[in-house]
Design a protein around this motif. Sequence first.
Motif, PDB file in Angstrom:
ATOM      1  N   LYS A   1       0.834  -1.204   0.000  1.00 23.35           N
ATOM      2  CA  LYS A   1       0.000   0.000   0.000  1.00 23.35           C
ATOM      3  C   LYS A   1       0.870   1.255   0.000  1.00 23.35           C
ATOM      4  O   LYS A   1       0.598   2.224  -0.726  1.00 23.35           O
ATOM      5  N   PHE A   2       1.927   1.257   0.831  1.00 23.24           N
ATOM      6  CA  PHE A   2       2.806   2.425   0.914  1.00 23.24           C
ATOM      7  C   PHE A   2       3.382   2.770  -0.459  1.00 23.24           C
ATOM      8  O   PHE A   2       3.309   3.913  -0.909  1.00 23.24           O
ATOM      9  N   PHE A   3       3.953   1.783  -1.128  1.00 28.13           N
ATOM     10  CA  PHE A   3       4.633   2.075  -2.392  1.00 28.13           C
ATOM     11  C   PHE A   3       3.657   2.300  -3.547  1.00 28.13           C
ATOM     12  O   PHE A   3       3.917   3.128  -4.429  1.00 28.13           O
ATOM     13  N   SER A   4       2.513   1.619  -3.535  1.00 27.25           N
ATOM     14  CA  SER A   4       1.565   1.786  -4.647  1.00 27.25           C
ATOM     15  C   SER A   4       0.861   3.136  -4.594  1.00 27.25           C
ATOM     16  O   SER A   4       0.394   3.643  -5.623  1.00 27.25           O
ATOM     17  N   GLN A   5       0.788   3.733  -3.396  1.00 24.05           N
ATOM     18  CA  GLN A   5       0.089   5.018  -3.262  1.00 24.05           C
ATOM     19  C   GLN A   5       1.026   6.141  -2.825  1.00 24.05           C
ATOM     20  O   GLN A   5       0.591   7.169  -2.307  1.00 24.05           O
ATOM     21  N   ILE A   6       2.306   5.942  -3.063  1.00 23.32           N
ATOM     22  CA  ILE A   6       3.312   6.858  -2.509  1.00 23.32           C
ATOM     23  C   ILE A   6       3.113   8.300  -2.974  1.00 23.32           C
ATOM     24  O   ILE A   6       3.407   9.254  -2.237  1.00 23.32           O
ATOM     25  N   GLU A   7       2.584   8.475  -4.190  1.00 21.43           N
ATOM     26  CA  GLU A   7       2.433   9.843  -4.706  1.00 21.43           C
ATOM     27  C   GLU A   7       1.352  10.622  -3.962  1.00 21.43           C
ATOM     28  O   GLU A   7       1.249  11.845  -4.102  1.00 21.43           O
ATOM     29  N   HIS A   8       0.538   9.937  -3.152  1.00 20.65           N
ATOM     30  CA  HIS A   8      -0.524  10.622  -2.408  1.00 20.65           C
ATOM     31  C   HIS A   8      -0.035  11.232  -1.077  1.00 20.65           C
ATOM     32  O   HIS A   8      -0.780  11.973  -0.441  1.00 20.65           O
ATOM     33  N   PHE A   9       1.178  10.906  -0.666  1.00 17.32           N
ATOM     34  CA  PHE A   9       1.695  11.480   0.581  1.00 17.32           C
ATOM     35  C   PHE A   9       2.075  12.944   0.371  1.00 17.32           C
ATOM     36  O   PHE A   9       2.613  13.314  -0.691  1.00 17.32           O
ATOM     37  N   ALA A  10       1.836  13.758   1.382  1.00 19.44           N
ATOM     38  CA  ALA A  10       2.163  15.190   1.287  1.00 19.44           C
ATOM     39  C   ALA A  10       3.666  15.431   1.197  1.00 19.44           C
ATOM     40  O   ALA A  10       4.097  16.476   0.705  1.00 19.44           O
ATOM     41  N   PHE A  11       4.445  14.467   1.657  1.00 22.94           N
ATOM     42  CA  PHE A  11       5.911  14.627   1.611  1.00 22.94           C
ATOM     43  C   PHE A  11       6.510  14.102   0.300  1.00 22.94           C
ATOM     44  O   PHE A  11       7.737  14.047   0.144  1.00 22.94           O
ATOM     45  N   TYR A  12       5.675  13.716  -0.660  1.00 24.84           N
ATOM     46  CA  TYR A  12       6.165  13.068  -1.887  1.00 24.84           C
ATOM     47  C   TYR A  12       7.192  13.931  -2.619  1.00 24.84           C
ATOM     48  O   TYR A  12       8.255  13.448  -3.024  1.00 24.84           O
ATOM     49  N   ASN A  13       6.896  15.207  -2.815  1.00 26.09           N
ATOM     50  CA  ASN A  13       7.817  16.066  -3.573  1.00 26.09           C
ATOM     51  C   ASN A  13       9.166  16.180  -2.881  1.00 26.09           C
ATOM     52  O   ASN A  13      10.217  16.141  -3.539  1.00 26.09           O
ATOM     53  N   ASP A  14       9.153  16.323  -1.560  1.00 31.05           N
ATOM     54  CA  ASP A  14      10.420  16.397  -0.813  1.00 31.05           C
ATOM     55  C   ASP A  14      11.196  15.087  -0.942  1.00 31.05           C
ATOM     56  O   ASP A  14      12.426  15.091  -1.106  1.00 31.05           O
ATOM     57  N   LEU A  15      10.476  13.979  -0.859  1.00 29.87           N
ATOM     58  CA  LEU A  15      11.130  12.667  -0.973  1.00 29.87           C
ATOM     59  C   LEU A  15      11.692  12.473  -2.381  1.00 29.87           C
ATOM     60  O   LEU A  15      12.800  11.939  -2.550  1.00 29.87           O
ATOM     61  N   ASN A  16      10.970  12.928  -3.359  1.00 28.15           N
ATOM     62  CA  ASN A  16      11.434  12.819  -4.745  1.00 28.15           C
ATOM     63  C   ASN A  16      12.742  13.593  -4.938  1.00 28.15           C
ATOM     64  O   ASN A  16      13.692  13.109  -5.562  1.00 28.15           O
ATOM     65  N   GLU A  17      12.796  14.806  -4.361  1.00 27.86           N
ATOM     66  CA  GLU A  17      14.013  15.622  -4.450  1.00 27.86           C
ATOM     67  C   GLU A  17      15.185  14.928  -3.756  1.00 27.86           C
ATOM     68  O   GLU A  17      16.319  14.943  -4.262  1.00 27.86           O
ATOM     69  N   ALA A  18      14.920  14.302  -2.602  1.00 30.44           N
ATOM     70  CA  ALA A  18      15.987  13.596  -1.878  1.00 30.44           C
ATOM     71  C   ALA A  18      16.504  12.420  -2.706  1.00 30.44           C
ATOM     72  O   ALA A  18      17.721  12.166  -2.748  1.00 30.44           O
ATOM     73  N   CYS A  19      15.606  11.705  -3.365  1.00 35.61           N
ATOM     74  CA  CYS A  19      16.015  10.569  -4.206  1.00 35.61           C
ATOM     75  C   CYS A  19      16.862  11.046  -5.386  1.00 35.61           C
ATOM     76  O   CYS A  19      17.891  10.435  -5.722  1.00 35.61           O
ATOM     77  N   LEU A  20      16.441  12.144  -6.006  1.00 36.66           N
ATOM     78  CA  LEU A  20      17.218  12.697  -7.126  1.00 36.66           C
ATOM     79  C   LEU A  20      18.602  13.133  -6.664  1.00 36.66           C
ATOM     80  O   LEU A  20      19.614  12.899  -7.350  1.00 36.66           O
TER      81      LEU A  20
END
Length: 506
Positions: A106-125
């Motif tokens: 559930k966490f990974f399939s809906q990850i884009e719905h978390f409010a922290f998604y953009n911050d997490l995406n930047e950290a991954c990049l």
Amino acid sequence: MLTQDDKALLAQKGISEAQIAAQLACFEKGFPYLKLEAAASIGNGIMATDACSLDGYVRAWENYKKAGHKVTKFVPASGAASRMFKNMFEFLGGDHNEPQTDFEKKFFSQIEHFAFYNDLNEACLRNQGKDIPALLAAGEYKAVAANLLEAAGLNYGALPKGLLKFHKYEDGARTPLEEHLVEGALYAAGADGQVNVHFTVSPEHRALFEKLVAEKAEKYAAKYGVTYHVSFSEQKPSTDTVAADMDNHPFRDEKGRLVFRPGGHGALIENLNDLDSDVIFVKNIDNVVPDRLKDDTVTYKQLIAGVLVTLQERAFEYLRLIDSGKYTHEQIEEMIRFVQQELYCRRSDIKNLEDADLVLYLKSKLNRPMRVCGMVKNVGEPGGGPFLAYNQDGTVSLQILESSQIDMKDPAKKAMFEKGTHFNPVDLVCAVRDYKGNKFDLTKYVDPNTGFISYKSKNGKDLKALELPGLWNGSMSDWNTVFVEVPLSTFNPVKTVNDLLREQHQ
């Protein structure tokens, strides 16, 4: 036997030798279970309100604020969010590299719905050179989890809940701290537009809280036309409790030093006691919703506050009447009914008291801190249960109890707990001044017999830990307490990260 080093440590913490002796005695004798009369329910300790009375209480609260009283919103916010991410830590440390449990999927399939998604995406990049979709497509799930939890990424596994991004808005994501600032503006603003919000924080996170307030408070002040006064405090070292070994002797570390542990949320009665306020709302940091769902929260906060100030004013009138000495037998009868039926503090032999003793008794029960607690219907969520319980003076009053305070080996008591219709989601409003305007010393209304012993370990050795009477349990045992039913929509806690995927947080 305490050594000179022990005594120096006690002095540093502000703990007396007598306190240590009393704590060790608690390990020896344990804590008694509370004697119960019944689980509170609608009509027997829990007040239900209709639309008419709700409107009246909301007006009473608005009038109280207009009169210039000082209101504070008190938010326990020191807990780290590590438990919120327990499942993700297990995934990160586990043998499997792709999600296997329902929680992980559930966490990974809906990850884009978390409010922290953009911050997490930047950290991954930044750290992996790939965005989240690319990492997931390559099966690098653990890299995403590591960027969420660890210090090189967002460090969410070590931060407190109050600083995590919970909710999405068009102008950016909000943390629980920000949601509490908004709530404060909506139901706790004074007549002068001042909003007092107090957070209890851990020392290592205080600077981060202060930084976030400095960045965000002005934005919400402008939006809601208020002025914020945000303050912070930490659990006092003097409220730490000594650990004991299995033989109830002081537990010592490998260097022979006494080991102390935080006393639990009951320690915060000291922080609450330090606030200079007339009325104080108490609500947990993680029980917040986005703006579109705040109406119920605001309405029912105003309701319980209106009930509080209405009852308080009646208590004050009776106390002034007692002081005047000019009261009739009918008025004393009215006071008895108020204490027994509306404040739910009952004494079976009250009719046998001599007049002078009766008046002293009524004054002692009326002149106490008062709290009104919201109660939601029990749907299996954990929380303190509302009970009618016996006090040390033989009276029966309303108490919020945890399961550890109830003798579960007694079938009747266990049935009371299990069949309880409501629970308290830490939704309180407190009146902490007496009828002469003086602040109550809240530490004098704690029942010391309502602590709790838990079992822990340190460096592979078992120890016993002592928790102080809980903030809304034994720490407020000798308060006047009233329970009011509020809708389940006012209770939306975030215990795990996937709770943020619930409709109430989207």
